[in-house]
Write a protein that holds these residues in place. Structure first.
Motif, PDB file in Angstrom:
ATOM      1  N   PRO A 229       0.897  -1.081  -0.007  1.00  0.00           N
ATOM      2  CA  PRO A 229      -0.077  -0.030   0.037  1.00  0.00           C
ATOM      3  C   PRO A 229       0.979   1.428   0.109  1.00  0.00           C
ATOM      4  O   PRO A 229       1.921   1.186   0.148  1.00  0.00           O
ATOM      5  N   VAL A 230       0.065   2.440  -0.077  1.00  0.00           N
ATOM      6  CA  VAL A 230       0.894   3.743  -0.092  1.00  0.00           C
ATOM      7  C   VAL A 230       1.289   3.849   1.258  1.00  0.00           C
ATOM      8  O   VAL A 230       0.566   3.733   2.332  1.00  0.00           O
ATOM      9  N   PRO A 231       2.785   4.191   1.668  1.00  0.00           N
ATOM     10  CA  PRO A 231       3.146   4.586   2.792  1.00  0.00           C
ATOM     11  C   PRO A 231       2.665   5.905   3.637  1.00  0.00           C
ATOM     12  O   PRO A 231       2.041   6.606   2.933  1.00  0.00           O
ATOM     13  N   LEU A 232       2.771   5.694   4.880  1.00  0.00           N
ATOM     14  CA  LEU A 232       2.292   7.069   5.549  1.00  0.00           C
ATOM     15  C   LEU A 232       2.813   8.283   5.009  1.00  0.00           C
ATOM     16  O   LEU A 232       4.010   8.156   4.758  1.00  0.00           O
ATOM     17  N   SER A 233       1.819   9.317   4.540  1.00  0.00           N
ATOM     18  CA  SER A 233       2.589  10.376   4.244  1.00  0.00           C
ATOM     19  C   SER A 233       3.190  11.233   5.246  1.00  0.00           C
ATOM     20  O   SER A 233       2.949  11.110   6.304  1.00  0.00           O
ATOM     21  N   PRO A 234       4.418  12.122   4.813  1.00  0.00           N
ATOM     22  CA  PRO A 234       4.918  12.896   5.586  1.00  0.00           C
ATOM     23  C   PRO A 234       3.825  13.736   6.705  1.00  0.00           C
ATOM     24  O   PRO A 234       4.493  13.878   7.698  1.00  0.00           O
ATOM     25  N   VAL A 235       2.845  14.286   6.032  1.00  0.00           N
ATOM     26  CA  VAL A 235       2.313  15.179   6.801  1.00  0.00           C
ATOM     27  C   VAL A 235       1.413  14.587   7.903  1.00  0.00           C
ATOM     28  O   VAL A 235       1.210  15.068   8.967  1.00  0.00           O
ATOM     29  N   ASP A 236       1.084  13.240   7.395  1.00  0.00           N
ATOM     30  CA  ASP A 236       0.280  12.233   8.408  1.00  0.00           C
ATOM     31  C   ASP A 236       1.310  11.848   9.392  1.00  0.00           C
ATOM     32  O   ASP A 236       0.780  11.391  10.645  1.00  0.00           O
ATOM     33  N   ALA A 237       2.680  11.656   9.096  1.00  0.00           N
ATOM     34  CA  ALA A 237       3.506  11.215  10.111  1.00  0.00           C
ATOM     35  C   ALA A 237       3.855  12.172  11.233  1.00  0.00           C
ATOM     36  O   ALA A 237       3.897  11.918  12.398  1.00  0.00           O
ATOM     37  N   VAL A 238       3.702  13.476  11.089  1.00  0.00           N
ATOM     38  CA  VAL A 238       4.109  14.470  11.918  1.00  0.00           C
ATOM     39  C   VAL A 238       3.313  14.361  13.390  1.00  0.00           C
ATOM     40  O   VAL A 238       4.052  14.496  14.362  1.00  0.00           O
ATOM     41  N   PRO A 239       2.064  14.317  13.242  1.00  0.00           N
ATOM     42  CA  PRO A 239       1.333  14.227  14.523  1.00  0.00           C
ATOM     43  C   PRO A 239       1.520  13.051  15.554  1.00  0.00           C
ATOM     44  O   PRO A 239       1.548  12.834  16.512  1.00  0.00           O
ATOM     45  N   LEU A 240       2.338  11.971  15.048  1.00  0.00           N
ATOM     46  CA  LEU A 240       2.817  10.895  15.513  1.00  0.00           C
ATOM     47  C   LEU A 240       4.105  10.797  16.107  1.00  0.00           C
ATOM     48  O   LEU A 240       4.516  10.007  16.954  1.00  0.00           O
ATOM     49  N   ILE A 241       4.642  11.837  16.037  1.00  0.00           N
ATOM     50  CA  ILE A 241       6.043  11.964  16.233  1.00  0.00           C
ATOM     51  C   ILE A 241       6.275  12.293  17.793  1.00  0.00           C
ATOM     52  O   ILE A 241       7.139  11.928  18.574  1.00  0.00           O
ATOM     53  N   ALA A 242       5.456  13.425  18.078  1.00  0.00           N
ATOM     54  CA  ALA A 242       5.595  13.972  19.602  1.00  0.00           C
ATOM     55  C   ALA A 242       5.488  12.903  20.540  1.00  0.00           C
ATOM     56  O   ALA A 242       4.685  11.881  20.391  1.00  0.00           O
ATOM     57  N   PRO A 243       6.313  12.934  21.689  1.00  0.00           N
ATOM     58  CA  PRO A 243       7.186  14.184  22.227  1.00  0.00           C
ATOM     59  C   PRO A 243       8.479  14.288  21.742  1.00  0.00           C
ATOM     60  O   PRO A 243       9.200  15.224  22.290  1.00  0.00           O
ATOM     61  N   THR A 244       8.985  13.466  20.683  1.00  0.00           N
ATOM     62  CA  THR A 244      10.155  13.248  20.229  1.00  0.00           C
ATOM     63  C   THR A 244      10.303  14.734  19.342  1.00  0.00           C
ATOM     64  O   THR A 244       9.211  15.177  18.876  1.00  0.00           O
ATOM     65  N   PRO A 245      11.286  15.712  19.916  1.00  0.00           N
ATOM     66  CA  PRO A 245      11.384  17.080  19.208  1.00  0.00           C
ATOM     67  C   PRO A 245      11.711  16.793  17.743  1.00  0.00           C
ATOM     68  O   PRO A 245      12.428  16.020  17.166  1.00  0.00           O
ATOM     69  N   LEU A 246      11.018  17.887  16.979  1.00  0.00           N
ATOM     70  CA  LEU A 246      11.124  17.952  15.504  1.00  0.00           C
ATOM     71  C   LEU A 246      11.467  19.223  15.048  1.00  0.00           C
ATOM     72  O   LEU A 246      10.879  20.426  15.563  1.00  0.00           O
ATOM     73  N   LEU A 247      12.414  19.178  14.205  1.00  0.00           N
ATOM     74  CA  LEU A 247      12.732  20.658  13.535  1.00  0.00           C
ATOM     75  C   LEU A 247      12.410  20.232  11.902  1.00  0.00           C
ATOM     76  O   LEU A 247      12.747  19.277  11.409  1.00  0.00           O
ATOM     77  N   VAL A 248      11.655  21.210  11.501  1.00  0.00           N
ATOM     78  CA  VAL A 248      11.581  21.353  10.059  1.00  0.00           C
ATOM     79  C   VAL A 248      12.157  22.513   9.246  1.00  0.00           C
ATOM     80  O   VAL A 248      12.218  23.505   9.739  1.00  0.00           O
ATOM     81  N   VAL A 249      13.151  22.226   8.337  1.00  0.00           N
ATOM     82  CA  VAL A 249      13.683  23.131   7.693  1.00  0.00           C
ATOM     83  C   VAL A 249      13.640  23.355   6.025  1.00  0.00           C
ATOM     84  O   VAL A 249      13.779  22.217   5.527  1.00  0.00           O
ATOM     85  N   HIS A 250      13.470  24.427   5.631  1.00  0.00           N
ATOM     86  CA  HIS A 250      13.335  24.629   4.106  1.00  0.00           C
ATOM     87  C   HIS A 250      13.829  25.895   3.634  1.00  0.00           C
ATOM     88  O   HIS A 250      13.494  26.852   4.023  1.00  0.00           O
ATOM     89  N   GLY A 251      14.190  25.896   2.547  1.00  0.00           N
ATOM     90  CA  GLY A 251      14.906  27.129   1.845  1.00  0.00           C
ATOM     91  C   GLY A 251      13.446  27.653   0.946  1.00  0.00           C
ATOM     92  O   GLY A 251      12.638  26.916   0.418  1.00  0.00           O
ATOM     93  N   ASP A 252      13.693  28.981   1.077  1.00  0.00           N
ATOM     94  CA  ASP A 252      12.512  29.651   0.344  1.00  0.00           C
ATOM     95  C   ASP A 252      12.755  29.772  -1.173  1.00  0.00           C
ATOM     96  O   ASP A 252      12.053  30.298  -1.967  1.00  0.00           O
ATOM     97  N   ARG A 253      13.986  29.113  -1.801  1.00  0.00           N
ATOM     98  CA  ARG A 253      14.075  29.211  -3.178  1.00  0.00           C
ATOM     99  C   ARG A 253      14.335  27.550  -3.560  1.00  0.00           C
ATOM    100  O   ARG A 253      14.846  27.447  -4.628  1.00  0.00           O
ATOM    101  N   ASP A 254      13.533  26.814  -2.917  1.00  0.00           N
ATOM    102  CA  ASP A 254      13.436  25.344  -3.212  1.00  0.00           C
ATOM    103  C   ASP A 254      12.843  25.231  -4.517  1.00  0.00           C
ATOM    104  O   ASP A 254      11.779  25.499  -4.732  1.00  0.00           O
ATOM    105  N   PRO A 255      13.562  24.635  -5.708  1.00  0.00           N
ATOM    106  CA  PRO A 255      12.992  24.404  -6.846  1.00  0.00           C
ATOM    107  C   PRO A 255      11.925  23.113  -6.886  1.00  0.00           C
ATOM    108  O   PRO A 255      11.022  23.100  -7.972  1.00  0.00           O
ATOM    109  N   TYR A 256      12.042  22.327  -5.796  1.00  0.00           N
ATOM    110  CA  TYR A 256      11.166  21.178  -5.725  1.00  0.00           C
ATOM    111  C   TYR A 256       9.996  21.267  -5.361  1.00  0.00           C
ATOM    112  O   TYR A 256       8.731  20.953  -5.731  1.00  0.00           O
ATOM    113  N   PHE A 257      10.002  21.770  -3.829  1.00  0.00           N
ATOM    114  CA  PHE A 257       8.688  21.860  -3.062  1.00  0.00           C
ATOM    115  C   PHE A 257       8.544  23.314  -2.602  1.00  0.00           C
ATOM    116  O   PHE A 257       9.304  23.820  -1.975  1.00  0.00           O
TER     117      PHE A 257
END
Length: 280
Positions: free
Chosen positions: A200-228
């Motif tokens: 089946p289709v694996p758990l998507s990243p956005v659906d994974a995030v709520p399941l990560i707590a209480p593990t600390p999570l940092l999201v980093v992204h460039g404002d000129r990212d050509p992909y996303f």
């Protein structure tokens, strides 16, 4: 392609190492050999190991991966590895699905080596893998603790699967889904891609995030990212208790992450979740 299922995974049969770099072949729960490299902390012994998950078409010996590892080694021991289908690892890439088992093997190796605190950082495809790994922690190893992560940094990751909103992502989907594209990937980019669709289709990243707590999570992204575009990191940060860094002028993944940013990520990973550190 088939998603990772619950069950026991195999402990990597490697002893603790003496100081110095060490390159080994780990074996995942589903039997894939994974090349991995251990580098001790340049500042001396430390309880923390940083496990680095590269982006699609990367590998342990790619210059951008080696540069990131060199920066992280100022702060902690570092494990880099090549995902299945990449570098000298076996198997074929499932583009973020069963790669979570490759990360499990690397994290477990860090604990076998004696590190009591293991943190993960992933770039692009690797960024989605570290999110799923943290979210599926218990189900990946039957409640055992060897494969858990103590903090997670996800860099340039997608929020959702099948995104084709940019030209680079349309080219990537052509390479993954077409026989000629997979040939280009194998010959031109040294990346062997599995021909089957996810099932089946694996758990998507956005659906994974709520399941990560209480593990600390940092999201980093460039404002000129050509992909996303920036709606991806914003979706990830809004889905759970995550810290979001939007980096001005940054492009995509490890190739675009400058040394100063890598230093900041390492400092965050070294302090996140420690007693007295406050909210990461």
């Amino acid at each position: 392609m088939t998603s990772a299922s619950e069950g026991q995974f195999h402990r990597s049969p490697v002893p603790s190492v003496t100081p110095g770099d060490r390159r080994v072949m780990l074996r995942t729960r589903d039997g894939v050999p994974i090349e991995a490299l251990y580098e001790p902390c340049a500042a001396g012994p430390t309880d923390t190991a940083i496990v680095v998950a590269h982006g699609f078409t990367g590998a342990v010996d790619r210059p951008a991966v080696r540069r990131a590892a060199g920066v992280f080694a100022h702060h902690a021991a570092v494990i880099t590895f090549s995902f299945r289908g990449h570098g000298r690892s076996g198997g074929r890439s499932t583009v973020g699905d069963r790669e979570v088992l490759d990360l499990v093997a690397a994290v477990e190796w860090a604990r076998v080596l004696g590190h009591t605190r293991v943190v993960t950082v992933g770039f692009s495809m690797g960024g989605s893998v570290v999110l799923r790994h943290a979210a599926l922690d218990g189900s990946l190893h039957g409640g055992r603790t060897e494969a858990r992560t103590d903090a997670v940094a996800s860099v340039s990751a997608p929020a959702r699967w099948y995104y084709r909103g940019t030209a680079p992502m349309r080219r990537l989907h052509w390479m993954v889904t077409r026989p000629l594209g997979r040939l280009v990937g194998r010959v031109g980019l040294h990346t062997r891609i599995h021909p089957e669709d996810w099932d089946p289709v694996p758990l998507s990243p956005v659906d994974a995030v709520p399941l990560i707590a209480p593990t600390p999570l940092l999201v980093v992204h460039g404002d000129r990212d050509p992909y996303f575009p920036l709606d991806h990191p914003r979706m990830l940060a809004a889905a759970g208790s995550a810290e979001l860094w939007v980096e001005a002028g940054m492009g995509h993944a490890e190739n675009a992450a400058g040394d100063e940013l890598l230093e900041r990520i390492a400092e965050w990973l070294m302090t996140a979740g420690r007693p007295g550190a406050g909210r990461p």
